[in-house]
Scaffold this motif. Structure first.
Motif, short mmCIF file in Angstrom:
data_model
loop_
_atom_site.label_atom_id
_atom_site.label_comp_id
_atom_site.label_asym_id
_atom_site.label_seq_id
_atom_site.Cartn_x
_atom_site.Cartn_y
_atom_site.Cartn_z
N THR A 187 0.83 -1.21 0.00
CA THR A 187 0.00 0.00 0.00
C THR A 187 0.86 1.26 0.00
O THR A 187 1.69 1.44 0.90
N GLN A 189 1.41 4.23 1.21
CA GLN A 189 0.90 5.06 2.30
C GLN A 189 1.11 6.56 2.03
O GLN A 189 0.20 7.37 2.24
N ARG A 193 -2.19 8.97 1.50
CA ARG A 193 -2.40 9.98 2.54
C ARG A 193 -2.32 11.40 1.95
O ARG A 193 -3.11 12.28 2.30
N ILE A 236 -6.99 4.69 3.08
CA ILE A 236 -6.05 3.60 3.35
C ILE A 236 -6.79 2.29 3.61
O ILE A 236 -6.42 1.22 3.11
#
Length: 338
Positions: A187, A189, A193, A236
Motif C-alpha cells: 500500500t 501510504q 495519505r 487507506i
C-alpha cells in the motif's frame, strides 16, 4: 427484500481505453423485481456497495422505499467491486487497466438491467456526484429507456475548474515516492495519505470549516485528527491507489456530448427527453449551483432546487441529516408528479 451484492460477468467487453476480457458489474437490488417502477441508483467516487453508501436514501420509510419501487444500485467500474485495477488479472490489472468512460458504465448497467433482470424501462435514475454524472448520461446513451433522472451535486460535463481541482489529489498520488507509477507491491501510504489531504478541503464549504464542523460534535479533538482519520484513514482502509486514479480519470473525462452531438454540449443537453430534477449544493466548490443553472437553462424539462447548506459537496451524499431531508422531499415530489 434486499439481495446481497451480485456480480454479473459480461465476458469480453469493449471499453473506451481498450477491452476487458471478463468485465464484471457489481450490483444490489431492493424490492420486488416485478415492480415496473424501477429506480437505478449508481455509486459515486469513494462509495462502495459493501459500505452501505446508498443507504441514506434507500429503506423502509425513506424516499426510495423498496415497498414502492424496485431499486437497483450499481458499483462503478474502478471502485474495487466492479472490474477495477485491483481485482482484474494480468495482463490488464494494476497500472495496465484500460481507461473506462461513463458510457462504458451505462452500457454495462443496461445489460444487467435488460438481459439479466428483465427490466424494460427505468422510471428514474438517481445519482450523487459521479453517480449524478451517470444519471445525466443515462438518458443520453439510452434516450427511450429512462423516463426521469435526479442529478445531485453534479454536472453533465466535468468543468475545466473541476478537472483542475482533480489534478491536485491525482498529482499528489502520482508524485509520491511509493506509488511507483502504479507498480507498488505494498500500500502506497505516502501517496494515498497525500491524496486524501489534498482532496479534503474541496469536499466542504469554507463556512463549514469556519464553524469548526470538522470536529464532528466532539468526535475529533482537532483538524489534524479529522484529516488523519476521516481522510487518510478511510482511503487507506478501503481503497486501492490504482483504483482511485482510474476512477478519477473517468470523472475528469465526463461529458455527455462525447456520446453524441460531436462535443456540442448545449445541443446534447437540449436533446435530453427525460424529465430532470437538478439539485446542487449552495456551497459546493466543484459542482457549483451556477453551473447547474446553466445546464437547466438548456434542458427541455428540468427543475432546479439548490440545497441550502454549508456542508459543501458532501451535502448531497448523506453527510448531514437536514440536507438528506431536503433532498428526500424534493425527490418525493418529483417522483409523484405526473
Amino acid at each position: 427484500m434486499q439481495t446481497p451484492i451480485q456480480y454479473h460477468h459480461h465476458g469480453r467487453f469493449k471499453v473506451a481505453g481498450g477491452v476487458l476480457p471478463d468485465a464484471v458489474t457489481a450490483y444490489q437490488t431492493y424490492g420486488d423485481p416485478n415492480n415496473e417502477r424501477v429506480i437505478v441508483f449508481p455509486t459515486c467516487y469513494g462509495a462502495k456497495l459493501a459500505l452501505g453508501s446508498q443507504d441514506y436514501l434507500i429503506g423502509e420509510g425513506k424516499v426510495l422505499d423498496p415497498s414502492r419501487y424496485f431499486i437497483v444500485t450499481f458499483a462503478l467500474f474502478c471502485n474495487g467491486e466492479s472490474s477495477s485495477p485491483s481485482n482484474t488479472p494480468s495482463p490488464y490489472g494494476g497500472a495496465y487497466f484500460p481507461f473506462i468512460s461513463y458510457e462504458d458504465n451505462i452500457r454495462a448497467q443496461h445489460t444487467v438491467l435488460t438481459k439479466h433482470l428483465g427490466v424494460r424501462k427505468v422510471f428514474c435514475v438517481v445519482g450523487f456526484s459521479m453517480g449524478g454524472q451517470q444519471a445525466y448520461h443515462w438518458p443520453v446513451v439510452f434516450p427511450d429507456f429512462v423516463e426521469r433522472f435526479v442529478a445531485i451535486c453534479t454536472s453533465a460535463r466535468t468543468s475545466p475548474h473541476n478537472q483542475c481541482f482533480l489534478e491536485g489529489p491525482k498529482s499528489a498520488m502520482l508524485a509520491s515516492k511509493d506509488f511507483a507509477d502504479g507498480h507498488y507491491e505494498s500500500t502506497p501510504q505516502h501517496g494515498i495519505r497525500a491524496f486524501g489531504r489534498v482532496y479534503s478541503a474541496w469536499a466542504y464549504g469554507q463556512t463549514w470549516f469556519r464553524e469548526h464542523k470538522y470536529l464532528m460534535d466532539g468526535e475529533y479533538p482537532d483538524l489534524n485528527s479529522f484529516l488523519r482519520e476521516r481522510w487518510e484513514g478511510r482511503f487507506i482502509q478501503y481503497w486501492d491507489a490504482n483504483d482511485m486514479i482510474a476512477l478519477l480519470k473517468t470523472w475528469q473525462n465526463g461529458d455527455i456530448s462525447i456520446v453524441r452531438d460531436g462535443g456540442d454540449y448545449e445541443k446534447a443537453l437540449k436533446s435530453i427527453k427525460a424529465k430532470g430534477l437538478i439539485m446542487p449544493s449552495k456551497t459546493d466548490l466543484y459542482f457549483p449551483p451556477e453551473d447547474s443553472a446553466v445546464e437547466v437553462s438548456h434542458l427541455k424539462d428540468a427543475t432546479l432546487h439548490v440545497i441550502p447548506t454549508v456542508w459543501g459537496h458532501v451535502a448531497g451524499g448523506g453527510a448531514n441529516p437536514p440536507d438528506v431531508a431536503f433532498i428526500s422531499g424534493k425527490i418525493e415530489d418529483f417522483l409523484q408528479a405526473p
